[in-house]
Scaffold this motif. Structure first.
Motif, PDB file in Angstrom:
ATOM      1  N   GLY A  40       0.774  -1.241   0.000  1.00 19.41           N
ATOM      2  CA  GLY A  40       0.000   0.000   0.000  1.00 19.41           C
ATOM      3  C   GLY A  40       0.804   1.288   0.000  1.00 19.41           C
ATOM      4  O   GLY A  40       0.234   2.358   0.135  1.00 19.41           O
ATOM      5  N   VAL A  41       2.129   1.205  -0.184  1.00 16.80           N
ATOM      6  CA  VAL A  41       2.932   2.441  -0.169  1.00 16.80           C
ATOM      7  C   VAL A  41       2.972   3.128  -1.526  1.00 16.80           C
ATOM      8  O   VAL A  41       3.428   4.261  -1.619  1.00 16.80           O
ATOM      9  N   GLY A  42       2.529   2.456  -2.604  1.00 19.59           N
ATOM     10  CA  GLY A  42       2.431   3.109  -3.906  1.00 19.59           C
ATOM     11  C   GLY A  42       3.369   2.609  -4.986  1.00 19.59           C
ATOM     12  O   GLY A  42       3.553   3.282  -5.995  1.00 19.59           O
ATOM     13  N   LYS A  43       3.954   1.429  -4.819  1.00 21.60           N
ATOM     14  CA  LYS A  43       4.861   0.894  -5.842  1.00 21.60           C
ATOM     15  C   LYS A  43       4.128   0.710  -7.178  1.00 21.60           C
ATOM     16  O   LYS A  43       4.618   1.147  -8.220  1.00 21.60           O
ATOM     17  N   SER A  44       2.977   0.075  -7.142  1.00 20.05           N
ATOM     18  CA  SER A  44       2.214  -0.187  -8.359  1.00 20.05           C
ATOM     19  C   SER A  44       1.709   1.113  -8.984  1.00 20.05           C
ATOM     20  O   SER A  44       1.784   1.302 -10.199  1.00 20.05           O
ATOM     21  N   THR A  45       1.225   2.020  -8.168  1.00 21.23           N
ATOM     22  CA  THR A  45       0.757   3.323  -8.665  1.00 21.23           C
ATOM     23  C   THR A  45       1.900   4.093  -9.305  1.00 21.23           C
ATOM     24  O   THR A  45       1.736   4.703 -10.365  1.00 21.23           O
ATOM     25  N   PHE A  46       3.058   4.058  -8.682  1.00 20.21           N
ATOM     26  CA  PHE A  46       4.239   4.717  -9.234  1.00 20.21           C
ATOM     27  C   PHE A  46       4.579   4.137 -10.612  1.00 20.21           C
ATOM     28  O   PHE A  46       4.838   4.885 -11.562  1.00 20.21           O
ATOM     29  N   VAL A  83      14.985  -1.755 -20.363  1.00 17.10           N
ATOM     30  CA  VAL A  83      14.836  -1.320 -18.979  1.00 17.10           C
ATOM     31  C   VAL A  83      13.646  -2.042 -18.366  1.00 17.10           C
ATOM     32  O   VAL A  83      12.594  -2.160 -18.994  1.00 17.10           O
ATOM     33  N   ALA A  84      13.815  -2.516 -17.120  1.00 16.84           N
ATOM     34  CA  ALA A  84      12.727  -3.151 -16.380  1.00 16.84           C
ATOM     35  C   ALA A  84      12.607  -2.485 -15.020  1.00 16.84           C
ATOM     36  O   ALA A  84      13.610  -2.216 -14.359  1.00 16.84           O
ATOM     37  N   ILE A  85      11.371  -2.185 -14.621  1.00 16.19           N
ATOM     38  CA  ILE A  85      11.085  -1.628 -13.303  1.00 16.19           C
ATOM     39  C   ILE A  85      10.158  -2.622 -12.623  1.00 16.19           C
ATOM     40  O   ILE A  85       9.085  -2.929 -13.140  1.00 16.19           O
ATOM     41  N   LEU A  86      10.605  -3.165 -11.470  1.00 18.07           N
ATOM     42  CA  LEU A  86       9.916  -4.290 -10.852  1.00 18.07           C
ATOM     43  C   LEU A  86       9.621  -4.053  -9.389  1.00 18.07           C
ATOM     44  O   LEU A  86      10.362  -3.357  -8.701  1.00 18.07           O
ATOM     45  N   ASP A  87       8.571  -4.723  -8.922  1.00 16.88           N
ATOM     46  CA  ASP A  87       8.276  -4.804  -7.495  1.00 16.88           C
ATOM     47  C   ASP A  87       9.199  -5.872  -6.930  1.00 16.88           C
ATOM     48  O   ASP A  87       9.146  -7.023  -7.339  1.00 16.88           O
ATOM     49  N   GLY A  88      10.069  -5.504  -5.993  1.00 20.29           N
ATOM     50  CA  GLY A  88      11.043  -6.442  -5.458  1.00 20.29           C
ATOM     51  C   GLY A  88      10.735  -6.931  -4.063  1.00 20.29           C
ATOM     52  O   GLY A  88      11.573  -7.554  -3.423  1.00 20.29           O
ATOM     53  N   THR A  89       9.526  -6.655  -3.568  1.00 15.91           N
ATOM     54  CA  THR A  89       9.172  -7.120  -2.233  1.00 15.91           C
ATOM     55  C   THR A  89       8.566  -8.520  -2.319  1.00 15.91           C
ATOM     56  O   THR A  89       8.055  -8.928  -3.354  1.00 15.91           O
TER      57      THR A  89
END
Length: 99
Positions: A40-46, A83-89
């Motif tokens: 819920g901190v905004g990784k996906s929204t970002f 370039v790849a931007i990923l959720d790493g959690t």
């Protein structure tokens, strides 16, 4: 005009959960940006906002959606820019190699 692809890199099948997560980052990726943070901190929204900006700039982009929450992004990939931007959690563990 930008080419846009939407995909789910994992899902439940009659043989159990099958994952293609290890294929998200192309082997020739020059940049791998890993976002970490709690739920819920905004990784996906970002990532959604970044993707919109890249599309408006004419970049081809791939959306890799979460198989357990179809409103959440696990990654975006700028195919032509390598370039790849990923959720790493967790559970999205990303292995990075330092060269």
């Amino acid at each position: 005009m930008a080419k846009v692809r939407h995909m789910f890199p994992g899902g439940n099948t009659c043989h159990g959960f099958y994952s293609f997560y290890h294929y998200i980052v192309p082997p020739d990726a020059r940049r791998k940006i890993v976002l970490k943070g709690g739920p819920g901190v905004g990784k996906s929204t970002f990532m959604k906002n970044l993707a919109q900006d890249f599309m408006e700039a004419g970049c081809d982009i791939e959306f890799h959606w979460c198989s357990s929450d179809n409103q959440s992004l696990d990654a975006i990939v700028l195919a032509g820019k390598e370039v790849a931007i990923l959720d790493g959690t967790a559970p999205h563990v990303v292995v990075t190699l330092v060269q």
